[in-house]
Design a protein around this motif. Sequence first.
Motif, short mmCIF file in Angstrom:
data_model
loop_
_atom_site.label_atom_id
_atom_site.label_comp_id
_atom_site.label_asym_id
_atom_site.label_seq_id
_atom_site.Cartn_x
_atom_site.Cartn_y
_atom_site.Cartn_z
N VAL A 172 0.71 -1.18 0.11
CA VAL A 172 -0.11 0.00 -0.02
C VAL A 172 0.78 1.31 -0.14
CG1 VAL A 172 -1.64 1.48 1.19
CG2 VAL A 172 -1.84 -1.19 1.27
N SER A 173 0.67 2.14 -0.86
CA SER A 173 1.42 3.54 -0.90
C SER A 173 0.43 4.75 -1.01
CB SER A 173 2.14 3.48 -2.15
OG SER A 173 3.10 4.56 -1.90
N ILE A 174 0.59 5.59 -0.03
CA ILE A 174 -0.29 6.89 -0.18
C ILE A 174 0.44 8.14 -0.47
CG2 ILE A 174 -2.03 8.11 1.30
CD1 ILE A 174 -2.17 5.76 3.41
N ALA A 175 -0.07 8.84 -1.48
CA ALA A 175 0.55 10.08 -1.72
C ALA A 175 -0.11 11.32 -1.05
CB ALA A 175 0.19 10.41 -3.30
N PRO A 176 0.89 11.71 -0.19
CA PRO A 176 0.52 13.03 0.69
C PRO A 176 -0.07 14.12 -0.16
CG PRO A 176 2.42 11.99 1.37
CD PRO A 176 2.08 11.57 0.02
N LYS A 177 -1.00 14.89 0.48
CA LYS A 177 -1.54 16.09 -0.12
C LYS A 177 -0.50 17.35 -0.08
CE LYS A 177 -6.40 16.12 1.08
NZ LYS A 177 -7.64 16.72 1.88
N LYS A 178 -0.46 18.04 -0.97
CA LYS A 178 0.59 18.86 -1.11
C LYS A 178 0.67 19.92 0.31
CE LYS A 178 0.68 21.52 -5.15
NZ LYS A 178 0.11 22.87 -5.83
N GLU A 179 -0.24 20.29 0.96
CA GLU A 179 -0.34 21.10 2.15
C GLU A 179 0.19 20.08 3.14
OE1 GLU A 179 -4.81 19.84 1.60
OE2 GLU A 179 -2.98 20.61 0.28
N THR A 180 0.25 19.00 2.92
CA THR A 180 0.92 17.94 4.20
C THR A 180 2.65 18.28 4.22
OG1 THR A 180 -1.01 16.61 4.01
CG2 THR A 180 1.17 15.56 5.07
N ILE A 181 2.98 18.42 2.60
CA ILE A 181 4.50 18.65 2.63
C ILE A 181 4.84 20.12 2.52
CG2 ILE A 181 6.47 17.66 0.90
CD1 ILE A 181 4.83 15.41 2.64
N TYR A 182 4.13 20.81 1.74
CA TYR A 182 4.48 22.26 1.86
C TYR A 182 3.54 23.07 2.63
CZ TYR A 182 7.84 21.11 -1.75
OH TYR A 182 8.81 20.61 -2.43
N PRO A 183 3.10 22.86 3.99
CA PRO A 183 2.41 23.96 4.64
C PRO A 183 2.82 25.43 5.06
CG PRO A 183 3.53 22.36 6.22
CD PRO A 183 4.07 22.10 4.90
N GLU A 184 4.17 25.60 4.70
CA GLU A 184 4.85 26.72 4.84
C GLU A 184 4.40 27.98 4.04
OE1 GLU A 184 8.03 24.36 2.95
OE2 GLU A 184 6.41 23.87 4.19
N TYR A 185 3.59 27.43 2.75
CA TYR A 185 3.39 28.38 1.75
C TYR A 185 1.55 28.74 2.12
CZ TYR A 185 7.51 27.55 -0.06
OH TYR A 185 9.15 27.27 -0.36
N LEU A 186 1.09 28.11 3.13
CA LEU A 186 -0.39 28.23 3.26
C LEU A 186 -0.57 29.80 3.67
CD1 LEU A 186 -1.50 24.74 4.91
CD2 LEU A 186 -1.95 25.77 2.61
N PRO A 187 -1.92 30.28 3.74
CA PRO A 187 -2.24 31.50 4.31
C PRO A 187 -2.47 31.40 5.63
CG PRO A 187 -3.62 30.96 2.37
CD PRO A 187 -2.94 29.74 2.77
#
Length: 497
Positions: free
Chosen positions: A160-175
């Motif tokens: 089983v392999s799960i692809a994380p969401k972008k915000e999970t890996i790059y939260p630093e660019y979130l508003p």
Amino acid sequence: MKTSLLKIKEFLTGLVDYLVVTSFVVFVCGVFVFFIFDIGVLNATTENRNLKSLPVLPRSFLQLQKYTKEYTAYFDDHVPYRNQITAFYNKSLMNIFKISGSDKVLLGEQGWLYFNGNDGKSFDEYLGKDILTKKQIELLETYLIDVNEMLRAQGRSFVVSIAPKKETIYPEYLPDGYSRGSKTKMDQVVSILKDKKILFTDLRPQLIAGKKEQQLYYKTDTHWNQHGGYIQYSSVMKDLGLLAQPAEYFKIHNLPEQVSGDLASKMLGRDDIRENWETLGFSSAVIVDPDPQADNGFSAENINAPYKKNVFVFGDSFSRVLTSLMAESFREVRFEWAYDVNYDLVKSSNPDFVVLEFAEGKVSALIDSIAKNTETVPSMVIGVRETNNVSWRFDEFVEDDDVLKINGWAHINKKSSEKSLISVVLSSDTTNYLIPTMPIRRTDVTTHFSSLNFDDSGFSINLKKKNLQKGIYSIAVYINKKGIIALQYTDKIVTVN
């Protein structure tokens, strides 16, 4: 002097007003001229849907009411430059006010875009407001255990392999205001996989570490790039106990022209924001598209692959990178766009390895698909007659108020089990049910009888009794071997209250 200046000012003001009004009139008239003569209509090439066609003129008052609505929809679709005007408006919102013109896209810092779901609520998962219920966890846990045990019994490895969401890996660019919750759906799924010792590697630590070296997700797209996908590929290969091709082997590089991702298109309505887009510089695999055995997939063959094995990947859009990279390691790679494992495709293609890949944002879709399949009502069969020529054994027979679970083997006497489809029949005084089973490889049965090949004689069912009518049912084994039908009743019964 003042009088002259006032006259000049009045003249210039009037001239500006005249030019503005004239320009507006010309623009409006031009729009209708273009519309009437069907000139310059660019919508059809920029929208991923069929535009409304011109409705037929009405011949009655009832048709007139329908015609008015249809013509309004047609007019809205075919106004010239509608997409361009919409894109200009959305781009102005982005550049001037730093907000997204679409509820589906969240505008982050430094040009990073994030998918907020088609309903505009995807971030509820990241914030920890939308997590799995106890019932959903139990359903997913049971499913993953059953799939893992079934495939292992057939001699296949399951990953089983799960692809994380972008915000999970790059939260630093979130508003501001978007902080990760204490528990997410992915946390819950990872906990299940680790507890049940299913082959799986949590990609989040690797991706977070890897982003320090290079960008792993596209700014304008939902997905990761080739380098992000490579981390998943190398992880799956490690889970299988195999060596991955080195990253340098694939010669990953940027395309000559920049590309606009799916999120940019959703936000602006057109491809106005572009970025570098990665591709592979080397591939020795031959793609067969579509795969004749898959409804929505493809297969790749590679006679030069280091591993002369076959792999079947069930996954979503994140699997595109994974499958292209795995095609350089295996003799054959098959892909099917699906949220769960298709047992019929596994049996027909006979892979050595099965990979279930899904995006973090698709956990609920996976559970919904599992629930739909397990809720399927067994088909009714009429006129079932016993042939008394089946050998069988139930190694496990578990019945409670809700579920009937059977694991065992069966075969037609004096015939091998090759290409046999095994079902279970439940028969009462008023109703008969034919229930398909999950195939399980049973080499031990072949060894025991030491006569014919009974490797395909194993089966398993996990049936919810609420799908059955009330009654007392006798249990029989039903086998269809290339048109040869056999039925044998057992000494077991099941009661449905």
